[in-house]
Write a protein that holds these residues in place. Sequence first.
Motif, PDB file in Angstrom:
ATOM      1  N   PHE B 100       1.621  -5.803  -8.959  1.00 45.21           N
ATOM      2  CA  PHE B 100       1.362  -4.657  -8.093  1.00 45.21           C
ATOM      3  C   PHE B 100       2.666  -3.952  -7.735  1.00 45.21           C
ATOM      4  O   PHE B 100       2.752  -2.721  -7.734  1.00 45.21           O
ATOM      5  CB  PHE B 100       0.640  -5.094  -6.821  1.00 45.21           C
ATOM      6  N   ALA B 101       3.684  -4.743  -7.420  1.00 46.80           N
ATOM      7  CA  ALA B 101       4.955  -4.155  -7.021  1.00 46.80           C
ATOM      8  C   ALA B 101       5.592  -3.417  -8.188  1.00 46.80           C
ATOM      9  O   ALA B 101       6.093  -2.306  -8.024  1.00 46.80           O
ATOM     10  CB  ALA B 101       5.891  -5.242  -6.498  1.00 46.80           C
ATOM     11  N   ILE B 102       5.534  -4.039  -9.380  1.00 48.88           N
ATOM     12  CA  ILE B 102       6.127  -3.389 -10.550  1.00 48.88           C
ATOM     13  C   ILE B 102       5.412  -2.076 -10.828  1.00 48.88           C
ATOM     14  O   ILE B 102       6.045  -1.027 -11.003  1.00 48.88           O
ATOM     15  CB  ILE B 102       6.045  -4.319 -11.784  1.00 48.88           C
ATOM     16  N   ALA B 103       4.072  -2.125 -10.818  1.00 49.64           N
ATOM     17  CA  ALA B 103       3.303  -0.915 -11.094  1.00 49.64           C
ATOM     18  C   ALA B 103       3.611   0.165 -10.068  1.00 49.64           C
ATOM     19  O   ALA B 103       3.838   1.325 -10.415  1.00 49.64           O
ATOM     20  CB  ALA B 103       1.808  -1.236 -11.093  1.00 49.64           C
ATOM     21  N   THR B 104       3.633  -0.225  -8.789  1.00 47.55           N
ATOM     22  CA  THR B 104       3.870   0.769  -7.752  1.00 47.55           C
ATOM     23  C   THR B 104       5.264   1.375  -7.892  1.00 47.55           C
ATOM     24  O   THR B 104       5.438   2.587  -7.770  1.00 47.55           O
ATOM     25  CB  THR B 104       3.723   0.131  -6.360  1.00 47.55           C
ATOM     26  N   ALA B 105       6.246   0.517  -8.156  1.00 38.74           N
ATOM     27  CA  ALA B 105       7.611   1.022  -8.266  1.00 38.74           C
ATOM     28  C   ALA B 105       7.740   1.964  -9.457  1.00 38.74           C
ATOM     29  O   ALA B 105       8.330   3.041  -9.346  1.00 38.74           O
ATOM     30  CB  ALA B 105       8.585  -0.140  -8.394  1.00 38.74           C
ATOM     31  N   ILE B 106       7.153   1.574 -10.591  1.00 34.44           N
ATOM     32  CA  ILE B 106       7.214   2.440 -11.774  1.00 34.44           C
ATOM     33  C   ILE B 106       6.507   3.755 -11.511  1.00 34.44           C
ATOM     34  O   ILE B 106       6.998   4.828 -11.855  1.00 34.44           O
ATOM     35  CB  ILE B 106       6.592   1.725 -12.995  1.00 34.44           C
ATOM     36  N   PHE B 107       5.380   3.640 -10.836  1.00 31.30           N
ATOM     37  CA  PHE B 107       4.627   4.842 -10.484  1.00 31.30           C
ATOM     38  C   PHE B 107       5.493   5.784  -9.649  1.00 31.30           C
ATOM     39  O   PHE B 107       5.552   6.983  -9.882  1.00 31.30           O
ATOM     40  CB  PHE B 107       3.375   4.434  -9.705  1.00 31.30           C
ATOM     41  N   MET B 108       6.174   5.183  -8.658  1.00 35.38           N
ATOM     42  CA  MET B 108       6.967   6.008  -7.755  1.00 35.38           C
ATOM     43  C   MET B 108       8.155   6.651  -8.466  1.00 35.38           C
ATOM     44  O   MET B 108       8.524   7.776  -8.162  1.00 35.38           O
ATOM     45  CB  MET B 108       7.452   5.174  -6.569  1.00 35.38           C
ATOM     46  N   VAL B 109       8.775   5.917  -9.394  1.00 34.37           N
ATOM     47  CA  VAL B 109      10.004   6.437  -9.993  1.00 34.37           C
ATOM     48  C   VAL B 109       9.723   7.273 -11.243  1.00 34.37           C
ATOM     49  O   VAL B 109      10.287   8.348 -11.411  1.00 34.37           O
ATOM     50  CB  VAL B 109      10.960   5.279 -10.336  1.00 34.37           C
ATOM     51  N   ASP B 110       8.831   6.778 -12.098  1.00 34.89           N
ATOM     52  CA  ASP B 110       8.717   7.420 -13.401  1.00 34.89           C
ATOM     53  C   ASP B 110       7.433   8.200 -13.633  1.00 34.89           C
ATOM     54  O   ASP B 110       7.313   8.885 -14.638  1.00 34.89           O
ATOM     55  CB  ASP B 110       8.863   6.356 -14.504  1.00 34.89           C
TER      56      ASP B 110
ATOM     57  N   ILE C   9      -3.848   3.284 -21.996  1.00 33.06           N
ATOM     58  CA  ILE C   9      -4.377   2.111 -21.279  1.00 33.06           C
ATOM     59  C   ILE C   9      -3.384   1.658 -20.210  1.00 33.06           C
ATOM     60  O   ILE C   9      -3.744   1.412 -19.057  1.00 33.06           O
ATOM     61  CB  ILE C   9      -4.661   0.960 -22.270  1.00 33.06           C
ATOM     62  N   ALA C  10      -2.113   1.580 -20.596  1.00 33.11           N
ATOM     63  CA  ALA C  10      -1.099   1.118 -19.656  1.00 33.11           C
ATOM     64  C   ALA C  10      -1.030   2.045 -18.449  1.00 33.11           C
ATOM     65  O   ALA C  10      -0.959   1.595 -17.299  1.00 33.11           O
ATOM     66  CB  ALA C  10       0.260   1.046 -20.336  1.00 33.11           C
ATOM     67  N   THR C  11      -1.076   3.347 -18.707  1.00 33.11           N
ATOM     68  CA  THR C  11      -1.032   4.297 -17.605  1.00 33.11           C
ATOM     69  C   THR C  11      -2.234   4.090 -16.689  1.00 33.11           C
ATOM     70  O   THR C  11      -2.103   4.097 -15.460  1.00 33.11           O
ATOM     71  CB  THR C  11      -1.031   5.744 -18.154  1.00 33.11           C
ATOM     72  N   ALA C  12      -3.399   3.866 -17.307  1.00 32.68           N
ATOM     73  CA  ALA C  12      -4.592   3.644 -16.498  1.00 32.68           C
ATOM     74  C   ALA C  12      -4.436   2.398 -15.637  1.00 32.68           C
ATOM     75  O   ALA C  12      -4.789   2.390 -14.448  1.00 32.68           O
ATOM     76  CB  ALA C  12      -5.814   3.505 -17.404  1.00 32.68           C
ATOM     77  N   TYR C  15      -2.156   3.126 -12.763  1.00 26.09           N
ATOM     78  CA  TYR C  15      -2.865   3.905 -11.746  1.00 26.09           C
ATOM     79  C   TYR C  15      -3.810   3.015 -10.934  1.00 26.09           C
ATOM     80  O   TYR C  15      -3.918   3.141  -9.725  1.00 26.09           O
ATOM     81  CB  TYR C  15      -3.646   5.055 -12.398  1.00 26.09           C
ATOM     82  N   LEU C  16      -4.486   2.101 -11.656  1.00 26.47           N
ATOM     83  CA  LEU C  16      -5.432   1.220 -10.970  1.00 26.47           C
ATOM     84  C   LEU C  16      -4.698   0.362  -9.940  1.00 26.47           C
ATOM     85  O   LEU C  16      -5.097   0.274  -8.768  1.00 26.47           O
ATOM     86  CB  LEU C  16      -6.130   0.332 -11.999  1.00 26.47           C
ATOM     87  N   LEU C  17      -3.598  -0.263 -10.377  1.00 25.74           N
ATOM     88  CA  LEU C  17      -2.856  -1.142  -9.468  1.00 25.74           C
ATOM     89  C   LEU C  17      -2.328  -0.356  -8.267  1.00 25.74           C
ATOM     90  O   LEU C  17      -2.448  -0.786  -7.126  1.00 25.74           O
ATOM     91  CB  LEU C  17      -1.691  -1.813 -10.216  1.00 25.74           C
ATOM     92  N   VAL C  18      -1.761   0.816  -8.569  1.00 26.14           N
ATOM     93  CA  VAL C  18      -1.239   1.641  -7.477  1.00 26.14           C
ATOM     94  C   VAL C  18      -2.371   2.037  -6.540  1.00 26.14           C
ATOM     95  O   VAL C  18      -2.222   2.024  -5.319  1.00 26.14           O
ATOM     96  CB  VAL C  18      -0.518   2.886  -8.031  1.00 26.14           C
TER      97      VAL C  18
END
Lengths: 293, 302, 295
Positions: B100-110, C9-12, C15-18
Motif C-alpha cells: 500500500f505504501a509503495i503504491a501510494t508513494a508511486i502514485f503521489m510522485v509519478d 494492469i499495474a496502473t489499475a 489505483y486500487l491500492l491508493v
Amino acid sequence: MKKVNKGIILASMMAILLILTGCQSKSSQKNSVTIVGSTALQPLVEKAAADYQVKNSGVDITVQGGGSGTGLSQVQQGAVSIGNSDVFAEQQDGIDAKKVVDHKVAVVGMAPVVNQDVPIKNISMANLRKVFTGKITNWKQLGGPDQKIVVINRAQGSGIRKSFERVVLKGQPALNAQEQDSNGTVQKIVQATPGSISYLSFSYFNNQIKHLAIDGVQPNAKNVENNRWKIWSYEHMYTKPNASAATNNFIKYMKSEKVQKNLVSDLGYISIHDMKVELTSDDQVIPIKGAEE
Amino acid sequence: MDAVKKELTRKSKASRQDQRGKLISLACVTLIMLVVLSILYMITSKGLATFFENKMSIVDFFTKQVWNPSAKPQALVGALPMIVGSFSVTVLSALLAAPFAIATAIFMVDIAGKRGRKILQPVIELLVGIPSVVYGFIGLTVVVPFTRTVFGGTGFGILSGTFVLFVMVLPTVTSMYVDSLKAVPQFYREASLALGATRWQTIYKVIIRASIPGLLTAIIFGMARAFGEALAVQMVIGNASILPSDLVSPASTLTSVLTTGIGNTVLGTLPNNALWSLALVLLLMSLVFNLLTRFIGKKGAF
Amino acid sequence: MNAKRVDKIATAVIYLLVGIVILILVALLGFILITGLPHVTWSFLTSPASAFNAGGGIGDQLFNSFYLLFLTLLISFPISLGAGIYLAEYAKKNRVTEAIRITIEVLSSLPSVVVGLFGFLLFVVQFKLGFSIISGAIALTFFNLPLLTRNIENSLNGVSNLQREAGLSLGLSRWKTVTKVVVPAALPGIITGIILSAGRVFGEAAALIFTAGQSAPVLNYANWNPFSGDSPLNIFRPAETLAVHIWKINTEGIMPDASQVSAGASAVLIIAVLVFNLGARWAGNYVYRRITASK
C-alpha cells in the motif's frame, strides 16, 4: 554555517540556562510537594491539591501518575515527597515498609462487571472464583444463554488485581486471560465485547455496563463500610518519616472532614471516617472500636 | 621565498571553515551516539540483571510460556508468547503496509502529478499525529467487532493488532518513501521512457530499483514504530500472555506487557528487571530485523 | 502489446491500492472529526480542564502541546541536522559509519515508555529537573533524533552531486557548499522529517507521562516572565499535553462527559496537527524559494 552555528549556540545557551535555573529551583524546594504514583488515586489528589493551593498560595503541589510501584519506590528513595499507592507497602516487592509512613486517605470498592447482554444480576462468590480460575467458561453454566465467557483480568501486580484475588480467588491461580491496566480501558472493552466479564472500581460504573451483586449483596458504599461487601481496599499516601511541614499539612488536609465528606464521595470513593472495619497489611479485617458513634 | 611557501602551506580560510564544520557535525553525531549508548547501557544492564542477579535461566526465558515474575516462591519468566506476538504483528503489519505504501508513494510522485500530491501528503502526515490511544479506541470500536464478525473468535488477537498497526505504520513508510522516490534523478525516468519502456516498466525496473535503499529505510522505520507501539496494540490484541495458536485468539506483545507492568513494579526487583529484559529482547530483535533488511537490500539494489 | 497490457494492469492495481488507502484515511479522519467536532466550542478550547466535573476544556493542554513541540524541535533539529550532515557528507563509507546508522535506527524502535522511564530516572530524579516541560522536551528529543537524522541524511544524499561539484568548483569550502547549497536544496525532504517528528510529538503520551507529567497547573497567560511559576513560558513547570490528556481521561477519567471531551480533544489535535503541517510546508516552500534558484 550561520544557521547551524546559531542553532548550536542556542542549544548550548539553553543548556546553561537549564543548569542555572536548576540550581535555583533546588533552593526553593522547601514549599513544594511532589506527589507521584497510583493513577487511580490521581484525580482525587489533583482536585484536593488545586483546592488546597487556592487557600495556601505559598505551597506548590505537583501531582503525577506513574503507577503504585513507581510511587512507592520513588518515595522510598526520597525523590518525591509523597508516593500514592493502591497497595500496602508491605505487599510490594522491593519496598521496605519500615522506611515509609502510611497515610490511608480513602477506601475504594470494586465489583465484577459484565457486558449489557449478559442476563445475570447476581453471582455467588464460589462461581465468581470459578469464572476467574477458568473452571466456568460458558454463561450457560450460570443460568445464562449459551455464550462463551470472555474474561478480562487486570494487570499483574496492580493494586486492584491484588485486592480482587485476595478476596475472590483466595490463593488459587488465576486463569491466563486478557489483561488490561486501567479502569477506563476495561470499562470500554466490557462495554464493547459481548459475553465479557471484568472488575472495576465503583467510580467507573455507568449505565452501559452491568455490575453484579455477589451472594445477594449489592456493591455500594454502605455495604463496604460494614464489610458486607468484601472486595475493597485503601488508597494510601506514603511519606518519609521526616517529611516536610508542607507535606504533612497537605496529608492532614486530605484526611480532614472537608475532603473526606465532600470530595471523596463525589469521586466515588468511601470516606475513611465512615469505615466500621479496618484492613491490616496482613489481610486481616478487624472491627474498629467505637465506630458506631 | 619563505613568505610564498608560508602562504602556500598555510591553511586557507575555506579549509579552516571546513574543519570547523566537520568538527561541529561530528560533535552532533557523537552526542547522539552518547545518548544512544547510555540508553542501551541502561537497558542492557537492567535487562541482564534478571539472569545474573536474580539467577533466572536464559533458556527458560526464551522457551517457557508462563509469565509471572512476581510468583512466589518460584518466579516464572517465560517470554516466548510475547516474543512470538511482537514478531507476528510487526512482520504482518509491515508486509501488509508495504504494498500500500509503495503504491501510494508511486502514485503521489509519478502518477498523480502535483495536485494529487498536494492533497494526499498532508493527509497522510496527519495520521502520524493521531495519538495511539485514539487509534486504540477506534480499533476497539471498529476493528475488533469487524474481526469478530468476519474472522470469528473474540475479535481480540494478532489480526486486529495487525490492522491497527497497518494504519499507524502506513504514513511513516509512505512519506519517507515519497522522499526517496523524489530523489531518483529525473533523467532516469526520461532515459527509460526514451528507450520505449512503458510507465510500469520504468517504475518497476528503474525507479523502484534505484530507490531500494530509501524503501528499506522507510520499512525499517515503519517496523520500528510497529515494534515500539504499545497503547494501541494493547487494547486490540487482548494482552494475554498466551502463546498464540491462531490470528484471532488473544495474544500479547513485548511492549504491551512492558507498559502495563512498569508502573506497578519497583526498580531493582525481579518483576521490574524482567520487564527490562523484555525491552532488551525488543532491542535485539529490531537489530536483527535491521540487519536482515539491509542484507536483502544489498542484494536487491544495483 | 504485452508490455502495454501489463502497464494497464499495474496502473489499475496501483489505483486500487491508493483508493483503499484514501478510503481508510477518509473513514478514519471522518470518524474522529464527526464524533469530535460537535463538542468543540470556544469555551472548550480556552477553559482549563476539570478533574471530575463535566464541562472541562483543553486550553492549557493545547498551549502545552505547541510549546513542547517548539522546545523539542529547538533542541533536536540542530543536533540532527549536524549529525545528518556528518553522515551524508563527511563520514567515510565504512563499517563504523554503518554501525552508527544501525544504532540510531535501533533506538527508534524502543517503546516510548522505556524512553520515558529513562528520562524520568535521568532528568527528573538525577538532574532534579522535576516533572517539567524541559524534561519532556529532552525525552522527546531522544525519540526524534533517529527519525530526523536519518531523514536529513537521506534528503542530503538525494541532492544531485552536480550541486556539490558546482559549489566546490566556485572555490567554496565543503562546509560552505553543504550549508549554502546542499542543505537548501534538500529542504523539502527535511521539512517532511520535521513534520513527521512533530506528529509524533503531538501524539506521544507514554514518554511524557513520566517526564512532562500529567497535570497542568493553573496558568496565567498575562505573565510572560519565563522564570515565574505560573507563566506559560516557564520551562520548569509540569505540562500535560493534549495527547496525554486524551490518554488520561480515557484510562482513568471519571467525569461524566469523558468520552465527549476525549472525542473533542482528538478532533482538536488533528486540526492542530493539520495546521502545523500545512504551516510548516508553506514556510518551508517559502524559504526554499528564497534561498534556492528554483521558481
